[in-house]
Motif scaffolding. Structure first.
Motif, PDB file in Angstrom:
ATOM      1  N   SER A   1       7.246  17.465  -6.716  1.00  0.00           N
ATOM      2  CA  SER A   1       8.036  18.357  -7.575  1.00  0.00           C
ATOM      3  C   SER A   1       8.874  17.471  -8.508  1.00  0.00           C
ATOM      4  CB  SER A   1       8.962  19.216  -6.708  1.00  0.00           C
ATOM      5  OG  SER A   1       9.893  18.369  -6.072  1.00  0.00           O
ATOM      6  N   PRO A   2       9.402  18.027  -9.616  1.00  0.00           N
ATOM      7  CA  PRO A   2      10.223  17.201 -10.527  1.00  0.00           C
ATOM      8  C   PRO A   2      11.406  16.552  -9.809  1.00  0.00           C
ATOM      9  CG  PRO A   2       9.702  19.324 -11.525  1.00  0.00           C
ATOM     10  CD  PRO A   2       9.187  19.384 -10.132  1.00  0.00           C
ATOM     11  N   GLU A   3      12.043  17.268  -8.855  1.00  0.00           N
ATOM     12  CA  GLU A   3      13.215  16.686  -8.145  1.00  0.00           C
ATOM     13  C   GLU A   3      12.785  15.486  -7.308  1.00  0.00           C
ATOM     14  OE1 GLU A   3      12.319  20.127  -7.188  1.00  0.00           O
ATOM     15  OE2 GLU A   3      13.218  20.664  -9.105  1.00  0.00           O
ATOM     16  N   THR A   4      11.676  15.654  -6.589  1.00  0.00           N
ATOM     17  CA  THR A   4      11.207  14.562  -5.718  1.00  0.00           C
ATOM     18  C   THR A   4      10.763  13.389  -6.576  1.00  0.00           C
ATOM     19  OG1 THR A   4      10.515  16.195  -4.107  1.00  0.00           O
ATOM     20  CG2 THR A   4       9.573  13.998  -3.857  1.00  0.00           C
ATOM     21  N   LYS A   5      10.127  13.703  -7.701  1.00  0.00           N
ATOM     22  CA  LYS A   5       9.639  12.631  -8.578  1.00  0.00           C
ATOM     23  C   LYS A   5      10.823  11.794  -9.071  1.00  0.00           C
ATOM     24  CE  LYS A   5       5.919  11.907 -11.826  1.00  0.00           C
ATOM     25  NZ  LYS A   5       6.199  11.062 -12.866  1.00  0.00           N
ATOM     26  N   ALA A   6      11.903  12.482  -9.456  1.00  0.00           N
ATOM     27  CA  ALA A   6      13.058  11.743  -9.997  1.00  0.00           C
ATOM     28  C   ALA A   6      13.610  10.782  -8.952  1.00  0.00           C
ATOM     29  CB  ALA A   6      14.132  12.736 -10.434  1.00  0.00           C
ATOM     30  N   ILE A   7      13.787  11.272  -7.726  1.00  0.00           N
ATOM     31  CA  ILE A   7      14.332  10.409  -6.667  1.00  0.00           C
ATOM     32  C   ILE A   7      13.315   9.329  -6.286  1.00  0.00           C
ATOM     33  CG2 ILE A   7      15.072  10.411  -4.231  1.00  0.00           C
ATOM     34  CD1 ILE A   7      16.157  13.304  -4.910  1.00  0.00           C
ATOM     35  N   GLY A   8      12.050   9.732  -6.251  1.00  0.00           N
ATOM     36  CA  GLY A   8      10.982   8.801  -5.876  1.00  0.00           C
ATOM     37  C   GLY A   8      10.844   7.644  -6.858  1.00  0.00           C
ATOM     38  N   GLU A   9      11.043   7.931  -8.149  1.00  0.00           N
ATOM     39  CA  GLU A   9      10.910   6.861  -9.152  1.00  0.00           C
ATOM     40  C   GLU A   9      11.941   5.761  -8.894  1.00  0.00           C
ATOM     41  OE1 GLU A   9       8.522   6.500 -11.113  1.00  0.00           O
ATOM     42  OE2 GLU A   9       7.722   8.487 -11.548  1.00  0.00           O
ATOM     43  N   ASN A  10      13.167   6.176  -8.551  1.00  0.00           N
ATOM     44  CA  ASN A  10      14.203   5.178  -8.246  1.00  0.00           C
ATOM     45  C   ASN A  10      13.800   4.318  -7.071  1.00  0.00           C
ATOM     46  OD1 ASN A  10      15.985   5.815 -10.206  1.00  0.00           O
ATOM     47  ND2 ASN A  10      17.094   7.329  -8.977  1.00  0.00           N
TER      48      ASN A  10
ATOM     49  N   ASN B   1       0.823  -1.213   0.000  1.00  0.00           N
ATOM     50  CA  ASN B   1       0.000   0.000   0.000  1.00  0.00           C
ATOM     51  C   ASN B   1       0.858   1.264   0.000  1.00  0.00           C
ATOM     52  OD1 ASN B   1      -2.537  -1.273  -0.108  1.00  0.00           O
ATOM     53  ND2 ASN B   1      -2.393  -1.776   2.067  1.00  0.00           N
ATOM     54  N   ALA B   2       2.034   1.173   0.607  1.00  0.00           N
ATOM     55  CA  ALA B   2       2.931   2.340   0.593  1.00  0.00           C
ATOM     56  C   ALA B   2       3.313   2.654  -0.851  1.00  0.00           C
ATOM     57  CB  ALA B   2       4.180   2.062   1.422  1.00  0.00           C
ATOM     58  N   VAL B   3       3.631   1.612  -1.631  1.00  0.00           N
ATOM     59  CA  VAL B   3       4.018   1.839  -3.030  1.00  0.00           C
ATOM     60  C   VAL B   3       2.845   2.456  -3.803  1.00  0.00           C
ATOM     61  CG1 VAL B   3       4.630   0.671  -5.186  1.00  0.00           C
ATOM     62  CG2 VAL B   3       5.820   0.082  -3.072  1.00  0.00           C
ATOM     63  N   LEU B   4       1.642   1.935  -3.570  1.00  0.00           N
ATOM     64  CA  LEU B   4       0.480   2.472  -4.308  1.00  0.00           C
ATOM     65  C   LEU B   4       0.240   3.943  -3.957  1.00  0.00           C
ATOM     66  CD1 LEU B   4      -1.978  -0.576  -3.938  1.00  0.00           C
ATOM     67  CD2 LEU B   4      -0.681   0.080  -5.980  1.00  0.00           C
ATOM     68  N   THR B   5       0.331   4.281  -2.673  1.00  0.00           N
ATOM     69  CA  THR B   5       0.049   5.673  -2.298  1.00  0.00           C
ATOM     70  C   THR B   5       1.222   6.598  -2.655  1.00  0.00           C
ATOM     71  OG1 THR B   5       0.791   5.229  -0.021  1.00  0.00           O
ATOM     72  CG2 THR B   5      -1.579   5.129  -0.436  1.00  0.00           C
ATOM     73  N   PHE B   6       2.433   6.058  -2.650  1.00  0.00           N
ATOM     74  CA  PHE B   6       3.589   6.873  -3.065  1.00  0.00           C
ATOM     75  C   PHE B   6       3.481   7.175  -4.559  1.00  0.00           C
ATOM     76  CE2 PHE B   6       8.407   7.361  -3.483  1.00  0.00           C
ATOM     77  CZ  PHE B   6       8.422   8.576  -2.817  1.00  0.00           C
ATOM     78  N   ARG B   7       3.021   6.179  -5.312  1.00  0.00           N
ATOM     79  CA  ARG B   7       2.784   6.378  -6.759  1.00  0.00           C
ATOM     80  C   ARG B   7       1.804   7.541  -6.961  1.00  0.00           C
ATOM     81  NH1 ARG B   7       5.766   5.552 -10.442  1.00  0.00           N
ATOM     82  NH2 ARG B   7       5.148   7.654 -10.894  1.00  0.00           N
TER      83      ARG B   7
END
Ligand code: SAM
Ligand code: SF4
Length: 507
Positions: free
Chosen positions: A458-467, A444-450
């Protein structure tokens, strides 16, 4: 409301029979002499004994008071280092690398009490008093949702205008708000409250509107200190009415409960023991301990001498120690660290085992809406001492804190599924103790983080978050527990749906 009407209301709040029924032989569960004796006889503990106690925590078993007292008495820095490492290991075992986020929402600073450390106390004439209308609650909720939050803790002073009926209306109002986001939509899926102790009948009203966790802090478990800070002629002056607030909540059907102590009012070791005794008594009387424990440190409050001059103010090093001992004493209980603390200390205690925190926090009444409109006085400092209860140590945005945690390898979870799948009270405790809840929550963490990355990051957080998400997905696909039956398949489908914009899917 006339002063007379307020006084009449105050007189009828405390129901003595709803205290007495929990006492044993007329006594409550805090025995000052017993606690002081435990802390005294377990001085200078033997290293091996400490290591045996740490091993018990690592088996996810709650400690007994003498064991906690032993840990509190450790002096050697190398043993503390072992305890810090064990704290993180316990956290990872039960909660994995997840951190749950919430946003506090202050609805009212009207208060009939006079707590010496709080900016809301009635004698503080500098405080600008305000109670939010339902329209304002809606606006505040929209602003909180816009940051990406899914979980709130709503806070109220104690006053007839913010009684159980008002609180129930605010909860309903918050659940009713839905706001369009970049890709999907946002809403608050779990409303927790921090409010004064109530009668069982009033607590049932909150249960009926879907309250999440009910949080009440005892402030100090030390009775003489409590008496000195809370005038006897106020509701809060009744120590036992407060001590049994969560016992009454259990009877009202609310089985997700949160305890806490305000650190800085009395000796921190004593308060840790008090919190443990509280958890033990809830377990003894209802079979379920608290869902979370909070350990706010007192911060300067408007016009409060004690908030800046108490001789018990806790320094950073002791704060880290007390969090660690709590982590080891009740290994399966959530630990909350708030934005009262500065970023570096927050990072340090997250490393020793905290599981929940807040961000983008505004604690002035109407503070989120004002910040959104960028009112000039807020642009200057973001904090208003005469409209808020105390001062914050970390005013960063949710996005910044989420990114920082992702850099530390921790995934932000906005999951509220457990509560809605019936994983509450004794069920969630059982799952936490057997370390099973962490597994569901990983999905569920992965689903809600998605959702968060696509809707708010923000674009910076998205980039790190995708990894980070890629790493999590790779792990999930390898864990045997998820490969049983159709669990992995169901999850993969939900993940794809979330990517396409479907929201609030959970296992
Ligand atoms: N009025 C309710 C009560 O007292 O239970 C609930 C709201 S009260 C605003 C929430 C909590 O704020 C209190 O339980 C107390 O622990 C905390 N608090 C009060 N003054 C504080 C201060 N100066 N610094 C940090 N926390 C404080
Ligand atoms: Fe009122 Fe709670 Fe503040 Fe005490 S801590 S003055 S009860 S708001």
């Amino acid at each position: 409301m006339s002063e007379l009407a307020v006084n009449d209301w105050v007189k009828q709040v405390i129901k003595t029979d709803e205290i007495d029924k929990y006492l044993i032989d007329g006594k409550d569960f805090i025995d000052e002499e017993v606690i002081k004796n435990e802390l005294s006889v377990h001085r200078n503990p033997d290293k091996q004994q400490v290591r045996d106690i740490i091993a018990k925590s690592l088996r996810i078993e709650r400690l007994e008071p003498w064991e906690t007292a032993t840990l509190l008495n450790v002096e050697e820095p190398d043993i503390w280092e072992e305890m810090y490492a064990a704290g993180l290991a316990v956290k990872r075992k039960v909660y994995d690398n997840r951190i749950v986020f919430f946003a506090p929402l202050y609805c009212s600073n009207l208060c009939v009490n006079n707590c010496a450390y709080c900016g809301f106390r009635y004698e503080n004439k500098d405080e600008k008093r305000r109670i939010l209308s339902m329209d304002e609650v809606r606006q505040e909720t929209e602003a909180v949702i816009s940051e990406g939050h899914k979980r709130m803790i709503v806070v109220y002073g104690e006053h007839p205008r913010s009684d159980a009926d008002y609180i129930a209306r605010t909860i309903e109002t918050i659940y009713g708000v839905r706001k369009k986001a970049r890709r999907g939509f946002g809403d608050i899926r779990r409303v927790n409250i921090n409010a004064a102790p109530m009668s069982i009948a009033d607590l049932k009203k909150l249960w009926n509107v879907g309250i999440g966790t009910y949080q009440v802090f005892q402030e100090t478990y030390h009775k003489p200190t409590y008496a000195g800070l809370h005038p006897a002629n106020t509701i809060k002056g009744n120590y036992r009415w407060r001590l049994y607030a969560l016992h009454r909540a259990m009877e009202a059907g609310i089985d997700d409960l949160a305890i806490g102590a305000l650190f800085g009012l009395y000796n921190w070791r004593f308060e840790v023991m008090g919190l443990l005794y509280h958890a033990i008594d809830l377990e003894r009387q209802f079979g379920i301990g608290p869902h979370t424990i909070s350990f706010p440190r007192m911060t300067p409050a408007s016009g409060s001498f004690v908030s800046t001059h108490s001789k018990y103010l806790v320094n950073d090093e002791d704060f880290k120690k007390l969090v660690t001992v709590l982590r080891l004493s009740v290994p399966y209980t959530g630990l909350i660290i708030t934005a009262r603390e500065r970023p570096e200390l927050r990072r340090a205690v997250i490393r020793v085992g905290c599981t929940q925190t807040d961000a983008s926090t505004k604690i002035g009444i109407g503070g989120y809406t004002a910040a959104l409109k960028k009112l000039s006085y807020l642009e200057q400092s973001d904090q208003e001492i005469d409209k808020q209860q105390f001062t914050l140590g970390d005013t960063r945005h949710l996005d910044d804190v989420v990114r920082e945690l992702a850099e530390m390898g921790m995934i932000t979870s906005f999951c509220t599924a457990g509560y809605r799948c019936g994983r509450t009270g004794d069920k969630i405790m059982g799952l936490l103790k057997s370390c099973t809840e962490g597994k569901f929550c990983k999905l569920n963490a992965v689903l809600t983080f998605r959702e968060y990355l696509d809707d708010y990051a923000s674009p910076e957080t998205k980039a790190i978050g995708e990894n980070l998400i890629d790493q999590e997905l790779a792990q999930i696909r390898e864990i045997p527990f998820f490969r049983q039956g159709t669990l992995l398949e169901t999850f993969e489908k939900m993940y794809q749906d979330t990517l396409k914009g479907k929201r609030d899917v959970y296992i």
